[in-house]
Design a protein around this motif. Structure first.
Motif, mmCIF file in Angstrom:
data_model
loop_
_atom_site.group_PDB
_atom_site.id
_atom_site.type_symbol
_atom_site.label_atom_id
_atom_site.label_comp_id
_atom_site.label_asym_id
_atom_site.label_seq_id
_atom_site.Cartn_x
_atom_site.Cartn_y
_atom_site.Cartn_z
ATOM 1 N N MET A 1 -2.396 -12.252 -3.220
ATOM 2 C CA MET A 1 -3.764 -11.820 -3.483
ATOM 3 C C MET A 1 -4.718 -13.004 -3.325
ATOM 4 O O MET A 1 -4.329 -14.145 -3.457
ATOM 5 N N ARG A 2 -5.972 -12.684 -3.059
ATOM 6 C CA ARG A 2 -6.967 -13.735 -2.882
ATOM 7 C C ARG A 2 -8.272 -13.305 -3.551
ATOM 8 O O ARG A 2 -8.470 -12.142 -3.867
ATOM 9 N N GLU A 111 9.507 -4.318 -6.572
ATOM 10 C CA GLU A 111 8.849 -5.621 -6.501
ATOM 11 C C GLU A 111 8.629 -6.055 -5.062
ATOM 12 O O GLU A 111 7.577 -6.619 -4.724
ATOM 13 N N GLN A 112 9.594 -5.797 -4.199
ATOM 14 C CA GLN A 112 9.451 -6.141 -2.791
ATOM 15 C C GLN A 112 8.285 -5.384 -2.155
ATOM 16 O O GLN A 112 7.463 -5.962 -1.426
ATOM 17 N N ASN A 115 4.863 -6.708 -3.550
ATOM 18 C CA ASN A 115 4.451 -7.989 -2.977
ATOM 19 C C ASN A 115 3.916 -7.834 -1.564
ATOM 20 O O ASN A 115 2.940 -8.495 -1.177
ATOM 21 N N ILE A 116 4.531 -6.963 -0.797
ATOM 22 C CA ILE A 116 4.073 -6.728 0.576
ATOM 23 C C ILE A 116 2.683 -6.094 0.579
ATOM 24 O O ILE A 116 1.787 -6.507 1.326
ATOM 25 N N THR A 118 0.333 -6.035 -1.807
ATOM 26 C CA THR A 118 -0.760 -6.704 -2.527
ATOM 27 C C THR A 118 -1.064 -8.118 -2.067
ATOM 28 O O THR A 118 -2.017 -8.725 -2.571
ATOM 29 N N GLN A 119 -0.317 -8.665 -1.133
ATOM 30 C CA GLN A 119 -0.474 -10.078 -0.787
ATOM 31 C C GLN A 119 -1.871 -10.402 -0.257
ATOM 32 O O GLN A 119 -2.353 -11.531 -0.418
ATOM 33 N N ASP A 120 -2.560 -9.415 0.339
ATOM 34 C CA ASP A 120 -3.886 -9.675 0.902
ATOM 35 C C ASP A 120 -5.008 -8.981 0.139
ATOM 36 O O ASP A 120 -6.169 -9.014 0.573
ATOM 37 N N LYS A 123 -8.375 -10.401 -5.656
ATOM 38 C CA LYS A 123 -8.198 -10.608 -7.089
ATOM 39 C C LYS A 123 -9.543 -10.411 -7.780
ATOM 40 O O LYS A 123 -10.595 -10.621 -7.178
#
Length: 215
Positions: A1-2, A111-112, A115-116, A118-120, A123
């Motif tokens: 997340m960013r 969880e996998q 993570n895929i 929400t990574q972008d 926040k």
């Protein structure tokens, strides 16, 4: 997340603590767009409260996919166009529930996927965390009268509150750039008392005025 440089406030806390009520009031006061989580539309939720072990994976996956889509749209149509947003949840809460309800093999897969997805995602710039005792939560759940919540077990709700506290403590350590405003729901009633609401809005305004948002 960013993080995005547009104000994005997320209100969090256990079931019944008043997240949506406070988010509504913040949105009205600051003229922010209100993002509300999908709850009662989840077709598995009633079955989940009746039998957590049997219906946890379906319930959590529904929430994850819908919250991902909501936040993706919010980022595209609001945050990226410099339109502030206040939300009555953030997708990071999904991991609180998943850790508690899913079996180990289910949690690993979940969880996998989390993570895929929400990574972008964006926040929040500010997190508001409302916590309260079990008695307060049970009273508020009863008073709002959502049929789907009437079978929530008190021990599950108590454990959820403890999980939230642990998660938020960890969140603050891992995300020092994101201020967390903690509100004791047993002592502050922003629905019944205008002075309590004014206090919260003043604290939120102070963080907005700082403008320390990271792009």
């Amino acid at each position: 997340m960013r993080q995005n440089n547009t104000p994005f406030i997320a209100v969090e806390g256990p079931i019944g603590v008043g997240k949506t009520s406070l988010s509504n009031k913040i949105a009205t006061h600051f003229y922010y767009h209100l993002l509300k989580e999908i709850v009662e539309e989840n077709p598995f939720l009633g079955k989940f409260y009746d039998n957590i072990e049997e219906w946890s994976f379906q319930t959590e996956m529904f929430f994850l996919c819908n919250r991902f889509k909501q936040l993706e749209d919010i980022e595209k149509h609001y945050l990226n166009q410099s339109k502030p947003v206040v939300s009555d949840y953030h997708i990071m809460k999904n991991m609180i529930f998943a850790r508690r309800t899913l079996k180990p093999e289910q949690y690993e897969k979940y969880e996998q996927i989390f993570n895929i997805l929400t990574q972008d995602l964006a926040k929040p710039n500010v997190m508001i965390y409302i916590h309260a005792s079990l008695d307060t939560l049970l009273k508020r759940i009863e008073s709002r009268g959502r049929e789907v919540e009437q079978n929530i077990q008190s021990d599950y709700l108590q454990q959820l509150s403890e999980d939230y506290e642990e998660f938020m403590n960890h969140f603050e350590k891992e995300n020092p750039e994101i201020p967390v405003i903690r509100i004791n729901g047993d002592e502050i009633d922003f629905v019944k008392h205008q002075s309590d609401l004014d206090y919260i809005l003043t604290v939120v305004q102070q963080h907005i005025n700082k403008g320390e948002f990271i792009s």
